[in-house]
Design a protein around this motif. Sequence first.
Motif, short mmCIF file in Angstrom:
data_model
loop_
_atom_site.label_atom_id
_atom_site.label_comp_id
_atom_site.label_asym_id
_atom_site.label_seq_id
_atom_site.Cartn_x
_atom_site.Cartn_y
_atom_site.Cartn_z
N GLU A 1 0.95 -1.26 0.10
CA GLU A 1 -0.08 0.01 -0.02
C GLU A 1 0.86 1.31 0.08
O GLU A 1 0.55 2.18 -0.63
CB GLU A 1 -0.90 0.05 1.20
N ASN A 2 1.84 1.06 0.67
CA ASN A 2 2.67 2.39 0.92
C ASN A 2 4.22 2.10 0.03
O ASN A 2 5.01 3.12 0.22
CB ASN A 2 2.98 2.77 2.13
N PRO B 1 -16.33 -2.52 -7.02
CA PRO B 1 -17.38 -2.51 -7.87
C PRO B 1 -17.90 -1.15 -8.21
O PRO B 1 -17.78 -0.30 -7.38
CB PRO B 1 -18.62 -3.22 -6.93
N GLU B 2 -18.31 -1.02 -9.46
CA GLU B 2 -18.64 0.34 -9.90
C GLU B 2 -19.63 0.06 -10.95
O GLU B 2 -19.42 -0.41 -11.91
CB GLU B 2 -17.32 1.14 -10.50
N LEU C 1 -23.66 1.61 -17.13
CA LEU C 1 -24.85 2.10 -17.71
C LEU C 1 -25.48 1.00 -18.26
O LEU C 1 -25.08 -0.06 -18.22
CB LEU C 1 -24.24 2.87 -19.09
N ALA D 1 -19.19 3.94 -19.90
CA ALA D 1 -18.54 4.71 -18.90
C ALA D 1 -18.56 4.10 -17.79
O ALA D 1 -19.01 3.22 -17.44
CB ALA D 1 -19.77 6.10 -18.76
N GLY D 2 -17.86 4.76 -16.69
CA GLY D 2 -17.37 4.30 -15.32
C GLY D 2 -17.21 2.75 -15.30
O GLY D 2 -16.23 2.63 -15.77
N SER E 1 -3.71 3.88 -8.62
CA SER E 1 -2.33 3.64 -8.15
C SER E 1 -1.68 2.39 -8.38
O SER E 1 -0.69 2.08 -8.82
CB SER E 1 -2.16 3.88 -6.82
N GLU F 1 -18.18 -1.25 -0.14
CA GLU F 1 -16.99 -1.87 -0.61
C GLU F 1 -15.95 -0.86 -0.92
O GLU F 1 -14.87 -1.02 -0.46
CB GLU F 1 -17.51 -2.38 -2.07
N ARG G 1 -11.49 -0.41 2.97
CA ARG G 1 -10.21 -0.44 3.49
C ARG G 1 -9.62 1.03 3.49
O ARG G 1 -8.40 1.14 3.58
CB ARG G 1 -9.41 -1.16 2.62
N ARG H 1 -5.91 2.54 4.58
CA ARG H 1 -5.08 3.34 3.47
C ARG H 1 -4.69 4.71 4.07
O ARG H 1 -3.57 5.06 4.04
CB ARG H 1 -5.84 3.16 2.30
N LYS I 1 -2.04 4.23 6.84
CA LYS I 1 -0.72 4.05 6.53
C LYS I 1 -0.17 5.21 5.67
O LYS I 1 0.94 5.76 5.56
CB LYS I 1 -0.78 2.97 5.51
N ALA I 2 -0.87 5.90 4.94
CA ALA I 2 -0.33 7.26 4.32
C ALA I 2 0.00 8.23 5.38
O ALA I 2 0.92 9.02 5.17
CB ALA I 2 -1.53 7.80 3.40
N HIS J 1 -10.95 6.30 -1.73
CA HIS J 1 -10.13 5.37 -1.38
C HIS J 1 -9.37 5.81 -0.58
O HIS J 1 -8.51 5.15 0.54
CB HIS J 1 -9.46 4.78 -2.71
N HIS J 2 -8.68 7.24 -0.76
CA HIS J 2 -7.67 7.69 0.09
C HIS J 2 -8.10 9.18 1.17
O HIS J 2 -7.28 9.59 1.55
CB HIS J 2 -6.35 7.99 -0.69
N VAL K 1 -14.89 8.44 -7.01
CA VAL K 1 -13.85 7.95 -7.79
C VAL K 1 -14.02 8.56 -9.24
O VAL K 1 -15.29 8.92 -9.46
CB VAL K 1 -13.81 6.68 -7.84
N GLU L 1 -13.96 7.44 -12.20
CA GLU L 1 -14.82 6.98 -13.23
C GLU L 1 -16.16 6.98 -13.01
O GLU L 1 -17.07 7.30 -14.07
CB GLU L 1 -14.49 5.45 -13.11
N ARG L 2 -16.79 7.17 -11.63
CA ARG L 2 -17.82 7.34 -11.29
C ARG L 2 -18.39 8.83 -11.51
O ARG L 2 -19.45 8.84 -12.37
CB ARG L 2 -18.29 7.04 -9.81
N ARG M 1 -19.14 8.98 -15.05
CA ARG M 1 -20.34 8.54 -15.53
C ARG M 1 -21.55 9.22 -15.13
O ARG M 1 -22.66 9.63 -15.66
CB ARG M 1 -20.40 7.16 -15.01
N MET N 1 -1.93 10.00 -5.71
CA MET N 1 -1.09 9.40 -6.77
C MET N 1 0.48 10.38 -6.47
O MET N 1 1.45 9.84 -6.71
CB MET N 1 -1.23 9.63 -8.15
N ARG O 1 1.30 9.58 -2.07
CA ARG O 1 1.35 8.17 -1.31
C ARG O 1 2.72 7.43 -1.77
O ARG O 1 3.53 8.29 -2.39
CB ARG O 1 0.34 7.39 -1.99
#
Lengths: 492, 492
Positions: free
Chosen positions: A14-15, A94-95, A98, A105-106, A149, B60, B64, B68, B71-72, B378-379, B418, B420-421, B424, B449, B452
């Motif tokens: 992770e790091n 999970p994302e 459409l 997308a997404g 990442s 989901e 974590r 994350r 740790k960061a 996520h971060h 995120v 991607e979402r 969309r 990015m 980290r």
Amino acid sequence: MGSLEDARFEGELENGVGLEELEEELDAASGSGSGPEATRTIEEAVRVLLQGLGEDHEREGLRRTPLRVAKAFREGTRGYRQNVKDIVQGALFPEAGLDNGIGYAGGAGGLVVVREINLFSYCESCLLPFSVQCHVGYVPSGQRVVGLSKLSRVADVFAKRLQDPQRLSDDICAALQNSINPAGVAIALQCRHIQFPEALSCNPNPKHPCKSEMQGWVRASVCSSSGVLEVNSFWTDFLALLKFRGINLEGCSKNCFPVQSWCPSRSLEAPLCNGHSTKNPNNGKVSSKPGPTHASMVAAVTSILYSLGEDPMRKELIGTPYRYVQWLMKFKSSNLDLKMNGFNLGKLTLHKKTGDVVNSQSQIHSVLNLPFCSQCEHHLLPFHGVVHIGYFDEEEGKGIERSIFQSMVHYYGCKLQVQERLTRQIAEAVHHVFCRGVMVVVEANHICMISRGIEKGGSSTATIAVMGQFSTDPAAKALFLQTISNNTASGG
Amino acid sequence: MGSLEDARFEGELENGVGLEELEEELDAASGSGSGPEATRTIEEAVRVLLQGLGEDHEREGLRRTPLRVAKAFREGTRGYRQNVKDIVQGALFPEAGLDNGIGYAGGAGGLVVVREINLFSYCESCLLPFSVQCHVGYVPSGQRVVGLSKLSRVADVFAKRLQDPQRLSDDICAALQNSINPAGVAIALQCRHIQFPEALSCNPNPKHPCKSEMQGWVRASVCSSSGVLEVNSFWTDFLALLKFRGINLEGCSKNCFPVQSWCPSRSLEAPLCNGHSTKNPNNGKVSSKPGPTHASMVAAVTSILYSLGEDPMRKELIGTPYRYVQWLMKFKSSNLDLKMNGFNLGKLTLHKKTGDVVNSQSQIHSVLNLPFCSQCEHHLLPFHGVVHIGYFDEEEGKGIERSIFQSMVHYYGCKLQVQERLTRQIAEAVHHVFCRGVMVVVEANHICMISRGIEKGGSSTATIAVMGQFSTDPAAKALFLQTISNNTASGG
């Protein structure tokens, strides 16, 4: 070496730290090719190389070099001991996509591209690091996306091996395709390899001025794709997104740059794998003849390859130890001093110089941008850049040829060095001729700064030496620095 | 926390890895504020923050996130647990200087400068990372030089703490002066802090178009010097060598940028340290009122500071937990959907648009470079950049105001997201109005990015969503991408 299946692994990654520690622990547990053992073997091999270079490996500057080189090699090839699945696992999210038929997308087929990831890798032809600007694209499927990442993390696993650009690209592409299982993956790499100093010689000859190719890099752009990114329309989107950042890779195709034409070491005479040769394998360019020393150096490099977990008999690696030794021998210690070595600085004839940048009021001559390549004695890695020399003329307007300065620079560069000493030695040599005052500025990129643990890619180092009038006259110093500023694009 | 005196330490640092592992081992051995314990405390605090943001920390994407973030934070403040002497020790090399009176060079007074070292640090005002371009100069004395990589290594020890630019610069300067004992040290830092989205609001209002300041950064240049580099002539040389690389820091002086005017969080309403306030501390911009939730979030951040080894009562840190919470609350989850939230997309009036880039032949409208700032779920770190929207008009030449698109972008940005979402969701929202076809391209820099473990500073991420005609007509897609290329400097 086995992959790391330990549950702690993913968390540590992770790091991006803690890896070497953990790996050595696991290596030790598995009992085969353990980290500390590999490090010791490489240290021993580096001592053989230093001896072959005519160096005393017990002198202060070199005492810890074998350990530094061993750690850098281990660290630079840590990818052999990493597992892609461990990295990606736990970072697939999970994302929702459409509804069918609307578009993409997404989580469902919208292209995702991470551009300009800076990496470095090791050239399997010559064992020198090369830098990589990596662009990764993928099209999500199965309504899940991967943490951004992880794309650079996976790319780095394959960069940290002995590679050539096309295989590196193919490896990253295949690994992402297999671990994420997306609709497709696109990889584009822009690689930069240090140029070999073809004219670099320890026998400077003022009649044969050395060429100036050291400022250049060998560049290669390669790409790979899988799944829907092999289809033209998606590939076009990928290239379009790179173009937004000024990256133009149109026309770049798979296997456009075969390994033979990439690494400059390949243009050297065809090597024999064990260092025995009926012809002079040094191509007449270095002073040592092939013999027991040379053979033991080649054997030492072969043992390094083995310690890194590589197969020295893999076909791409067959000539690598030989080529690496050949590169190193360009920097063999020489006991000849500059005076005995072809020209006597004290007896040089001064000419009226018109090509120089001469400030007639101050009588400062400026000889700018003399390229050089040297070898860092702390890391056995090249540093290279340009030297600027300023001097007060002894007789109005008279100086010496640029080619003689270039020879001097090569003479002091082609050995195990540190930039501070190189700067001082050039200044002292010029001061023999021009006693009134000399100033030398060296600007260099250190491959060790780029490729070692710290990976400070963009940094560059400048050093100054001043003698005679330059050391007492701040205005003269400032004038010379201004001359450099006015005449260089952006320094080193 | 104690410094690391273990003999293994220096060797590990050579490659910049293994540190966290080792540190946690030593922490555990010393029995106080151990690494795993600190990590667990921070994880717990992050869960409180997620709850305060109205999020389900078991979903989901967030499951974590506490680990994350913990740790960061630990990794980003590892400098508290590092010791400069350990780093420099063993990297001081004897290097002959010049004879007395001749000048200075090499080991005796020739300036050495490493330029453009890329680092990042954490802002002590708001706990967000800021990027640092660091330039280090020193004048050797005592006929010894330090390994070049140690200069950036030492700088990083102080960057990896909670800092403001001037103190960071002073700390690096003093540490190098004390550990190397040279004739003098010069430090110049060019820092870049993310701009706060002042106009960022979860109540988009088409009548008050949001300002476009998100593309900007707050910049600060600071410098420090000691010994002979406090003397004008040497300082001038240092600046001259930076100028070779196009870095102009003339006029930059000590303490030119007090902390108050640097971090954008300081321009927010004066905070109270424990979150109790008689006025609305949210400045009317977020929906939550100050209350138990808010107070518990501030307490949680205070416990994070403590776990990092900091003193939450240090005067520069007094308001930090409050300001960090205030920043986070800009991204509070909202159950209001866009339609209920001020405007009904279905009832928007279309206007003849002249300001847009409209391709009359294809009827594609392009709304480019809409700035946004969002928060990576996520971060818990910002990602920010620009959104480009293309759509086919429903009635020839008629579209909607840029400000409405900007509000949409802000609405979908100001939550845990995120990329991607986000891409969309914007596409789907626009598609409600323009059913023929919509295409959205988002270009972003992810602070996660940059800051980290991987520290891939230059990278940027682009995502695409296509709906309707754009998904079936590659020519339309290509045309829109070309429009972006023609109208943007270099994208994100």
